[in-house]
Design an enzyme around this catalytic site. Sequence first.
Site, mmCIF file in Angstrom:
data_model
loop_
_atom_site.group_PDB
_atom_site.id
_atom_site.type_symbol
_atom_site.label_atom_id
_atom_site.label_comp_id
_atom_site.label_asym_id
_atom_site.label_seq_id
_atom_site.Cartn_x
_atom_site.Cartn_y
_atom_site.Cartn_z
ATOM 1 N N ARG A 1 0.845 -1.192 0.000
ATOM 2 C CA ARG A 1 0.000 0.000 0.000
ATOM 3 C C ARG A 1 0.877 1.238 0.000
ATOM 4 O O ARG A 1 1.722 1.398 0.889
ATOM 5 C CB ARG A 1 -0.881 -0.045 1.248
ATOM 6 C CG ARG A 1 -2.109 0.799 1.138
ATOM 7 C CD ARG A 1 -3.000 0.572 2.310
ATOM 8 N NE ARG A 1 -2.435 1.094 3.543
ATOM 9 C CZ ARG A 1 -3.153 1.377 4.614
ATOM 10 N NH1 ARG A 1 -4.453 1.161 4.602
ATOM 11 N NH2 ARG A 1 -2.591 1.842 5.706
ATOM 12 N N THR B 1 -0.826 7.660 -0.914
ATOM 13 C CA THR B 1 -2.153 7.579 -1.545
ATOM 14 C C THR B 1 -3.027 6.512 -0.897
ATOM 15 O O THR B 1 -4.245 6.530 -1.039
ATOM 16 C CB THR B 1 -2.030 7.215 -3.038
ATOM 17 O OG1 THR B 1 -1.494 5.880 -3.129
ATOM 18 C CG2 THR B 1 -1.126 8.188 -3.777
ATOM 19 N N ASP C 1 1.274 -2.547 11.898
ATOM 20 C CA ASP C 1 1.539 -3.143 10.573
ATOM 21 C C ASP C 1 1.778 -4.644 10.751
ATOM 22 O O ASP C 1 2.822 -5.064 11.270
ATOM 23 C CB ASP C 1 2.774 -2.456 9.953
ATOM 24 C CG ASP C 1 3.027 -2.921 8.524
ATOM 25 O OD1 ASP C 1 2.990 -4.150 8.277
ATOM 26 O OD2 ASP C 1 3.280 -2.070 7.668
ATOM 27 N N ASP D 1 5.074 -6.121 9.177
ATOM 28 C CA ASP D 1 6.287 -5.764 9.926
ATOM 29 C C ASP D 1 6.369 -6.531 11.245
ATOM 30 O O ASP D 1 7.437 -7.013 11.632
ATOM 31 C CB ASP D 1 6.315 -4.256 10.214
ATOM 32 C CG ASP D 1 6.798 -3.459 9.010
ATOM 33 O OD1 ASP D 1 7.424 -4.056 8.104
ATOM 34 O OD2 ASP D 1 6.550 -2.238 8.976
HETATM 35 C C1 PRP Z 1 -1.064 -4.092 4.412
HETATM 36 C C2 PRP Z 1 -1.941 -5.297 4.662
HETATM 37 C C3 PRP Z 1 -2.835 -5.320 3.449
HETATM 38 C C4 PRP Z 1 -3.037 -3.857 3.173
HETATM 39 C C5 PRP Z 1 -4.358 -3.442 3.779
HETATM 40 O O1 PRP Z 1 -0.026 -4.426 3.563
HETATM 41 O O2 PRP Z 1 -1.236 -6.489 4.851
HETATM 42 O O3 PRP Z 1 -2.247 -5.974 2.331
HETATM 43 O O4 PRP Z 1 -1.948 -3.160 3.785
HETATM 44 O O5 PRP Z 1 -4.656 -2.141 3.444
HETATM 45 P P1 PRP Z 1 -5.834 -1.740 2.448
HETATM 46 O O6 PRP Z 1 -7.028 -2.544 2.830
HETATM 47 O O7 PRP Z 1 -6.024 -0.270 2.736
HETATM 48 O O8 PRP Z 1 -5.381 -1.995 1.051
HETATM 49 P P2 PRP Z 1 1.326 -3.565 3.467
HETATM 50 O O9 PRP Z 1 1.205 -2.461 2.453
HETATM 51 O O10 PRP Z 1 1.721 -3.117 4.847
HETATM 52 O O11 PRP Z 1 2.359 -4.585 2.869
HETATM 53 P P3 PRP Z 1 3.079 -5.851 3.552
HETATM 54 O O12 PRP Z 1 2.066 -6.946 3.592
HETATM 55 O O13 PRP Z 1 4.213 -6.114 2.621
HETATM 56 O O14 PRP Z 1 3.542 -5.467 4.943
#
Ligand code: PRP
Length: 208
Positions: free
Chosen positions: A103, A107, A199, A202
């Site tokens: 994400r 944005t 997160d 993480d």
């Molecule tokens: C997080 C989570 C989802 C997303 C949720 O991923 O694991 O994939 O964000 O957010 P949304 O519903 O607003 O799209 P992240 O970007 O932290 O990536 P990662 O899994 O690599 O930590």
Amino acid sequence: MDKITVIDHPVVARDLSILRNKTTGTDEFRAALGRIATILAYFSLKDLPLRTTTINTPITATDGCEIDTEIIVVPILRAGLSLVDAIINFIPDAKVGHLGMYRDEETHNPVDYYSNLPEGLDNGLTLVVDPMLATGGSADDAIGFLKKQGANNIRFISLISAPEGLERILKKYPDVQIITAAVDEKLNEQAFIVPGLGDAGDRFFGTT
Ligand code: PRP
């Protein structure tokens, strides 16, 4: 199965508290998430179709059964990987596809970086797994992509969902069932789930 299943279970409630606690370390976080993942997997699989077979016990022939559908697990990388093993433990021959997306921090929209899917999406049950359903952007993108690739029986499995994300997916994909361990209060200005757990990727991979 209902469109949304929110699991109500004392072990899940206890383990969610462990996951939410910011002082919980990586080892305890992984263990608690693993336990909830098993319960999520159980509920996600509880109405699978069966076909009847004949088996021979040491005593006699009798009816047995086999699961009558292919299972395809699709983790949204990275954090979704934390939910895969629990399903494979129940369905050892499940296929696993991968969708890489993160994400964008400004944005809050998903950015796709990888996909590798097995054949046969049109002929089985696809379980999309990601511990966090926040805005729903990643889930929306993943489900839309899987449908274009032929998936026609999709369930989305998450640990914690925000009402905003749930509403988005239910509205856009009324045929997709959602299984989650908790529905939290809201999203904050950074689109993090409140109260949430931070997160998930993480914390599970120890990258904070
Ligand atoms: C997080 C989570 C989802 C997303 C949720 O991923 O694991 O994939 O964000 O957010 P949304 O519903 O607003 O799209 P992240 O970007 O932290 O990536 P990662 O899994 O690599 O930590």
